[in-house]
Design a protein around this motif. Structure first.
Motif, mmCIF file in Angstrom:
data_model
loop_
_atom_site.group_PDB
_atom_site.id
_atom_site.type_symbol
_atom_site.label_atom_id
_atom_site.label_comp_id
_atom_site.label_asym_id
_atom_site.label_seq_id
_atom_site.Cartn_x
_atom_site.Cartn_y
_atom_site.Cartn_z
ATOM 1 N N ASP A 85 0.799 -1.221 0.000
ATOM 2 C CA ASP A 85 0.000 0.000 0.000
ATOM 3 C C ASP A 85 0.836 1.278 0.000
ATOM 4 N N PHE A 86 2.141 1.169 0.260
ATOM 5 C CA PHE A 86 2.942 2.386 0.443
ATOM 6 C C PHE A 86 4.313 2.299 -0.228
ATOM 7 N N ALA A 87 5.123 1.346 0.190
ATOM 8 C CA ALA A 87 6.512 1.303 -0.271
ATOM 9 C C ALA A 87 6.656 0.869 -1.724
ATOM 10 N N THR A 88 5.707 0.102 -2.247
ATOM 11 C CA THR A 88 5.778 -0.307 -3.648
ATOM 12 C C THR A 88 5.194 0.731 -4.597
ATOM 13 N N PRO A 89 3.959 1.211 -4.379
ATOM 14 C CA PRO A 89 3.393 2.139 -5.376
ATOM 15 C C PRO A 89 4.124 3.463 -5.488
ATOM 16 N N LEU A 90 4.709 3.964 -4.396
ATOM 17 C CA LEU A 90 5.352 5.284 -4.466
ATOM 18 C C LEU A 90 6.465 5.336 -5.516
ATOM 19 N N PRO A 91 7.493 4.461 -5.448
ATOM 20 C CA PRO A 91 8.544 4.546 -6.473
ATOM 21 C C PRO A 91 8.059 4.155 -7.867
ATOM 22 N N VAL A 92 7.061 3.268 -7.960
ATOM 23 C CA VAL A 92 6.525 2.906 -9.277
ATOM 24 C C VAL A 92 5.906 4.137 -9.943
ATOM 25 N N ILE A 93 5.115 4.885 -9.181
ATOM 26 C CA ILE A 93 4.481 6.089 -9.728
ATOM 27 C C ILE A 93 5.540 7.110 -10.143
ATOM 28 N N ILE A 94 6.539 7.312 -9.283
ATOM 29 C CA ILE A 94 7.579 8.304 -9.578
ATOM 30 C C ILE A 94 8.345 7.929 -10.841
ATOM 31 N N ILE A 95 8.758 6.668 -10.958
ATOM 32 C CA ILE A 95 9.544 6.269 -12.118
ATOM 33 C C ILE A 95 8.695 6.310 -13.385
ATOM 34 N N ALA A 96 7.418 5.910 -13.283
ATOM 35 C CA ALA A 96 6.534 5.997 -14.444
ATOM 36 C C ALA A 96 6.413 7.445 -14.910
ATOM 37 N N GLU A 97 6.281 8.362 -13.957
ATOM 38 C CA GLU A 97 6.173 9.768 -14.313
ATOM 39 C C GLU A 97 7.498 10.311 -14.851
ATOM 40 N N MET A 98 8.613 9.889 -14.278
ATOM 41 C CA MET A 98 9.919 10.313 -14.785
ATOM 42 C C MET A 98 10.084 9.935 -16.247
ATOM 43 N N LEU A 99 9.675 8.694 -16.559
ATOM 44 C CA LEU A 99 9.840 8.203 -17.920
ATOM 45 C C LEU A 99 8.826 8.810 -18.883
ATOM 46 N N GLY A 100 7.763 9.389 -18.338
ATOM 47 C CA GLY A 100 6.742 9.972 -19.197
ATOM 48 C C GLY A 100 5.666 8.995 -19.600
ATOM 49 N N ALA A 101 5.520 7.900 -18.845
ATOM 50 C CA ALA A 101 4.485 6.916 -19.151
ATOM 51 C C ALA A 101 3.128 7.465 -18.742
ATOM 52 N N PRO A 102 2.085 7.189 -19.511
ATOM 53 C CA PRO A 102 0.743 7.673 -19.162
ATOM 54 C C PRO A 102 0.287 7.112 -17.816
ATOM 55 N N GLN A 103 -0.537 7.874 -17.116
ATOM 56 C CA GLN A 103 -1.019 7.483 -15.801
ATOM 57 C C GLN A 103 -1.738 6.142 -15.819
ATOM 58 N N GLU A 104 -2.447 5.861 -16.903
ATOM 59 C CA GLU A 104 -3.220 4.622 -16.973
ATOM 60 C C GLU A 104 -2.338 3.379 -17.083
ATOM 61 N N ASP A 105 -1.037 3.572 -17.316
ATOM 62 C CA ASP A 105 -0.126 2.430 -17.450
ATOM 63 C C ASP A 105 0.576 2.062 -16.151
ATOM 64 N N ARG A 106 0.247 2.735 -15.038
ATOM 65 C CA ARG A 106 0.963 2.490 -13.784
ATOM 66 C C ARG A 106 0.807 1.053 -13.298
ATOM 67 N N GLU A 107 -0.389 0.512 -13.421
ATOM 68 C CA GLU A 107 -0.597 -0.860 -12.970
ATOM 69 C C GLU A 107 0.234 -1.836 -13.787
ATOM 70 N N ARG A 108 0.370 -1.573 -15.079
ATOM 71 C CA ARG A 108 1.227 -2.419 -15.913
ATOM 72 C C ARG A 108 2.682 -2.297 -15.470
ATOM 73 N N PHE A 109 3.105 -1.075 -15.144
ATOM 74 C CA PHE A 109 4.467 -0.869 -14.656
ATOM 75 C C PHE A 109 4.704 -1.654 -13.374
ATOM 76 N N LYS A 110 3.728 -1.603 -12.470
ATOM 77 C CA LYS A 110 3.865 -2.330 -11.218
ATOM 78 C C LYS A 110 3.979 -3.831 -11.485
ATOM 79 N N HIS A 111 3.163 -4.351 -12.384
ATOM 80 C CA HIS A 111 3.223 -5.773 -12.715
ATOM 81 C C HIS A 111 4.585 -6.132 -13.290
ATOM 82 N N TRP A 112 5.060 -5.361 -14.266
ATOM 83 C CA TRP A 112 6.354 -5.651 -14.876
ATOM 84 C C TRP A 112 7.477 -5.562 -13.839
ATOM 85 N N SER A 113 7.420 -4.548 -12.985
ATOM 86 C CA SER A 113 8.446 -4.385 -11.961
ATOM 87 C C SER A 113 8.477 -5.589 -11.033
#
Length: 388
Positions: A120-148
């Motif tokens: 609920d905290f330690a995983t989603p925070l860096p996933v969201i930050i890195i997705a935003e750093m890379l410029g990935a669309p917000q709707e792809d965050r769950e896919r990023f979390k799965h791949w990570s």
């Protein structure tokens, strides 16, 4: 890499440092015939292995030559100089308000004064930050979390079936990520934005730019290494706070000490406990005769508690100075994302402490270690607290 036989139980993997310290004192350098590698435990030896890239190479596996993790100079210097442009202190510090906002949002979602720190905290925070750093669309965050998650997962057990299943899932994730980033690179090449991929596409040193393959490899590395390290750093910090409630009280009295807490957590409960290298030629480590091609495991988790380097190393000392731990590596392969990981951990833990009363581990919850030879962390960590 198989798990070290001395760490063959859940309880030992949950707290391996006593065993690592014993091995450092008894066999500072030893060869393990089962795992077919050298284990190096002492601070000076680990420091030398990580520093001397001319003797101890990072080049290995299918990623050799494209990922900075598996590249030696001069190629490594070229890759690092290019991507360094996106990791200047100014670029990293600019993320502070966003990190604080995300941490606050995640804490707002904790209902009933309970949450799983990992999920609920330690995983989603860096996933969201890195997705935003890379410029990935917000709707792809769950896919990023799965791949990570897939990229860093280990086999459930030592069976061939378990290893094959992990390898297959990892290969599938890499294939999907390669296609994803290739499309994103093509889009940004046509229409640049203010994101990391656009910056890397434009970065140039002495007329050289990253190739598409190198860019994709770096993006995958950032997703895997950045998320895993930061997630475990935050989780390990909370674990220490629940094991030692007096630290919570001290940090609430002195919130300015949170950076010191993060630094000592890195030494005491490091997110990465071991780093692999390969000997490029015959050499000696202490009294051990190492042959060219031999695998070497440098045990940072043991080196960080070497009494030859640290006073009272088995104690958690808030404000320890100096604190020359090697939890982010050393030398040319020092973790490029270390400033971002430190910033995320400082702000996340600071927000958690500011918005909660005493944080307690759920009494009936059993911690399960991440089944990895190199990573120190747990799969979940349920806690309860009173909102402030």
């Amino acid at each position: 890499m198989l798990l070290m036989p001395e760490l063959d139980t859940t309880s030992k993997r949950l707290l391996p440092f006593g065993i690592l310290s014993r091995l450092r004192e008894e066999t500072p350098v030893r060869y393990d015939k089962v795992r077919n590698c050298w284990d190096v435990f002492g601070y000076d030896h680990v420091h030398r292995v990580l520093k001397d890239y001319a003797l101890f190479s990072s080049v290995r596996g299918a990623s050799a030559g494209t990922s900075m993790l598996y590249t030696d100079p001069p190629k490594h210097a070229q890759l690092r100089d290019l991507v360094n442009k996106a990791f200047t202190p100014r670029e990293i510090q600019a993320f502070a308000p966003r990190i604080e906002a995300i941490a606050g949002d995640l804490l707002d979602r904790a209902r009933g004064g309970a949450m799983d720190i990992v999920h609920d905290f330690a995983t989603p925070l860096p996933v969201i930050i890195i997705a935003e750093m890379l410029g990935a669309p917000q709707e792809d965050r769950e896919r990023f979390k799965h791949w990570s998650d897939v990229l860093v997962e280990s086999a459930a057990d030592d069976s061939d079936e378990a290893f094959r299943a992990v390898i297959e899932r990892r290969q599938q994730a890499i294939a999907e990520l390669t296609d994803y980033f290739a499309a994103l690179l093509e889009e940004r090449a046509k229409q640049p934005r203010e994101d990391l991929i656009s910056l890397l596409l434009a970065a140039e040193i002495d007329g050289e730019r990253l190739t598409p393959r190198e860019l994709i490899s770096f993006c995958i590395l950032l997703l895997a290494a950045g998320n895993e390290t930061t997630t475990n750093l935050i989780t390990n910090g909370v674990r220490l706070l629940t094991e030692r409630p007096e630290l919570q009280r001290e940090l609430r009295r002195q919130p300015e000490a949170v950076p010191d807490f993060v630094e000592e957590t890195l030494r005491y409960y490091p997110p990465i406990v071991a780093v692999g290298r390969v000997a490029k030629e015959d050499t000696a480590i202490g009294d051990a005769a190492v042959k060219a091609g031999d695998q070497i495991i440098a045990w940072v988790g043991a080196a960080n508690r070497d009494p030859a380097k640290f006073d009272d190393p088995e104690s958690f000392v808030l404000g320890r100075k100096p604190n020359a731990h090697m939890s982010f590596g050393f030398g040319i392969h020092f973790c490029l994302g270390a400033p971002l990981a430190r910033l995320e951990a400082k702000l996340a833990l600071g927000a958690l402490l500011a918005r909660t009363g005493e944080i307690r581990a759920l009494p009936d919850a059993e911690l399960t270690p991440i089944p990895s030879s190199f990573v120190f962390g747990v799969k979940s960590h349920p806690v309860t607290f009173e909102a402030r």
